[in-house]
Design a protein around this motif. Structure first.
Motif, PDB file in Angstrom:
ATOM      1  N   LYS A  50       0.830  -1.215   0.000  1.00 59.60           N
ATOM      2  CA  LYS A  50       0.000   0.000   0.000  1.00 59.60           C
ATOM      3  C   LYS A  50       0.865   1.266   0.000  1.00 59.60           C
ATOM      4  N   SER A  51       1.855   1.284   0.916  1.00 61.56           N
ATOM      5  CA  SER A  51       2.715   2.474   0.991  1.00 61.56           C
ATOM      6  C   SER A  51       3.505   2.646  -0.296  1.00 61.56           C
ATOM      7  N   LEU A  54       1.311   4.209  -2.928  1.00 60.90           N
ATOM      8  CA  LEU A  54       1.111   5.646  -2.742  1.00 60.90           C
ATOM      9  C   LEU A  54       2.361   6.422  -3.141  1.00 60.90           C
ATOM     10  N   ASP A 178      -0.959   8.205   3.921  1.00 62.90           N
ATOM     11  CA  ASP A 178      -0.486   6.855   4.205  1.00 62.90           C
ATOM     12  C   ASP A 178      -0.633   6.554   5.692  1.00 62.90           C
TER      13      ASP A 178
END
Ligand SMILES: Nc1ncnc2c1ncn2[C@@H]1O[C@H](COP(=O)(O)OP(=O)(O)OP(=O)(O)O)[C@@H](O)[C@H]1O
Ligand SMILES: [Mg+2]
Lengths: 256, 271
Positions: A50-51, A54, A178
């Motif tokens: 996910k990070s 982003l 985030d």
């Protein structure tokens, strides 16, 4: 706050994003379109990428392949077979704000200077004007009285609100978050979510990685479950109660 | 002729503390040169050290190992051997016209640039990656990110160890006595050999070195305090600069607050 899914004009489009760290294939061909004013929520287990996703969206991380389309321009490595002109990462970052889990405020300057720094150095606004504008944004997140404080003198919630002001002051077209509340003590989560709710209501386009399910249910127009570098399932508000994929259901059950 | 027999005979002279005061001009001449060498060599080593640190962190496959070798070589040679090698060895072999003072400064600079380079690299790397990401994320360029965000934090981190290095420089500068530079230790030993007042002369040297290193110590403390972070709105500050900053911040605060008031009362009447 309820932007109908998929009807608005696209602002950011990630296409076929691949990213590896050494042998670790972290993103395996991600596609994501974010519409004007849309609020996208991304969730999924730790290490699912996910990070990294982003950070790829504003090219803090360069994708190995794939393209970031933003407001009519292509950025990043690109897709094999296509030959489109690429924009500069710095230009992209000036138009996309980012809020980090660890706040990442600049500890050696005051809250005011944290917010004013990019106005002065990137937008080349004069000091008086930049500081006034920075103070206006600090006021907006409820921290006008903390202008002269250094980050170490602020609570986690206050630091994160300064960090949000620092991004917002550049008037970005999209804001990336985030896990903005995961590093906070429980009693400080609310003040940060309140600022984010205000922002969502004001029509800001947002992409939020979060496990705050209350916020996700209420703000998420488009909800994305990621696991092991792929988008497993995408849906509207119904996703949280009626997930189709067993992996999504298992994850949601585990965190609720 | 046993040389050890000579010293007890000389040591019997009566202790005359006033001897140090009477010869203060000789000592102070040495002090002046010691301070000059230490400051010049340290300033040069700081600039060079920053370059060494940056190149050492370079992603270039050639540059980084070269700088690693530079650091290891210049740190590893004993200073005394190094200075003799440069002044008597290299200078004579290759007919380089260089004064003893220049040779001394050169050697101190090279060795200290290696030490400082490693300290600076540590300081820069201690600034978290999140800082760079945050700076880039608001659109700052790489150089802006380095000079406005990373470097100022690294400076705070390296002030104490760098201060220790400066104190070390004052002490190490005594080693250039070997090539005849008339700094504090050299003028002391010349004086001692001429007057046979070994105890008084070297006591004087010890005292002057202590004064220098203590002054440097307090200088470093002062710098640490100067670079400390103080909220000028909530702390009573004494420096005029900080006071003016406080006044300024309060003005901005009031202006923004009153704008907010007038805006909200404006919408209230509109309703
Ligand atoms: N800079 C990096 N260098 C090497 N590996 C990395 C780097 N950043 C991330 N990774 C790896 O990529 C994978 C995905 O990491 P990422 O931080 O994107 O996951 P995440 O979904 O945000 O997890 P979390 O919920 O714990 O924040 C992990 O295996 C991680 O170890
Ligand atoms: Mg993460």
């Amino acid at each position: 706050m309820s932007q109908p899914n998929g009807t608005s004009r696209p602002v950011v489009q990630l296409r076929k994003i691949h990213k590896s760290f050494g042998a670790n294939h972290v993103l395996k061909g991600i596609d994501l379109t974010v519409g004007q004013g849309q609020h996208v929520v991304i969730f999924g287990p730790s290490g699912s990428g996910k990070s990294t996703l982003l950070r790829t969206a504003n090219l803090l991380e360069t994708p190995d392949s794939g393209s970031v389309w933003f407001e009519g321009k292509e950025y990043g490595a690109g897709i094999e077979g296509e030959d489109l002109p690429r924009g500069k990462a710095r230009l992209l970052r000036q138009q996309i704000g980012m809020v980090f889990q660890q706040f990442n405020l600049f500890p050696h300057i005051t809250a005011l200077d944290n917010v004013a720094l990019a106005l002065r150095r990137v937008k080349r606004i004069k000091r008086d004007e930049a500081e006034h504008k920075a103070a206006t944004y600090l006021d907006r997140v409820g921290l006008l009285d903390k202008l002269g404080a250094f980050p170490s003198q602020l609570s986690g919630g206050q630091q994160q609100r300064v960090a949000i002001a620092r991004s917002l002051v550049m008037e970005p077209k999209v804001m990336l978050f985030d896990e903005p509340t995961s590093a906070l003590d429980p009693e400080l989560v609310g003040e940060v979510l309140a600022v984010m709710r205000d922002l969502a209501e004001s029509g800001m386009t947002m992409v939020v990685v979060t496990h705050e399910m209350g916020f996700a249910r209420e703000a998420g127009d488009l909800n994305i479950f990621m696991d092991e570098g792929v988008v497993v399932e995408t849906g509207g508000r119904e996703l949280y109660d009626h997930a189709r994929e067993p992996r999504t259901r298992a994850f949601l059950q585990a965190i609720l | 002729m046993n040389p050890f027999l000579v010293i007890p005979v000389l040591a019997q002279a009566r202790f005359r503390p006033e001897f140090i005061w009477e010869n203060r001009d000789v000592f102070l001449g040495g002090v002046r040169l010691t301070v000059f060498i230490a400051i010049v060599a340290f300033a040069l080593a700081t600039v060079l050290g920053l370059g060494v640190a940056l190149l050492r962190m370079s992603k270039n496959r050639l540059v980084a190992p070269i700088m690693a070798a530079y650091i290891n070589i210049f740190r590893a040679i004993p200073l005394l051997v190094f200075v003799v090698f440069v002044y008597y060895g290299i200078a004579i072999q290759f007919d380089v016209r260089i004064s003893a003072i220049q040779a001394g400064i050169l050697v101190l600079t090279l060795q200290y640039s290696a030490w400082l380079g490693e300290i600076f690299r540590g300081g820069i790397q201690a600034v978290s990656d999140g800082q760079t990401q945050a700076a880039l994320s608001v659109g700052m360029s790489r150089p802006q990110t380095f000079f406005r965000v990373v470097l100022p934090q690294a400076i705070r981190i390296v002030i104490p160890p760098t201060g220790n290095m400066f104190i070390g420089m004052i002490k190490d500068s005594s080693l250039v006595f070997i090539i005849g530079v008339p700094e504090l230790f050299r003028v002391s030993s010349v004086m001692a050999n001429r007057t046979f007042r070994y105890f008084e002369v070297y006591l004087g040297a010890v005292i002057f070195y202590l004064i220098l290193t203590t002054a440097a110590y307090f200088g470093v403390k002062y710098l640490e305090k100067r670079f400390a972070l103080v909220d000028v709105l909530t702390t009573r500050v004494r420096s005029p600069l900080a006071r003016r900053r406080g006044v300024r911040l309060r003005m901005i605060q009031e202006a923004v607050a009153s704008e907010r008031e007038s805006k909200s009362s404006g919408t209230a009447t509109a309703l």
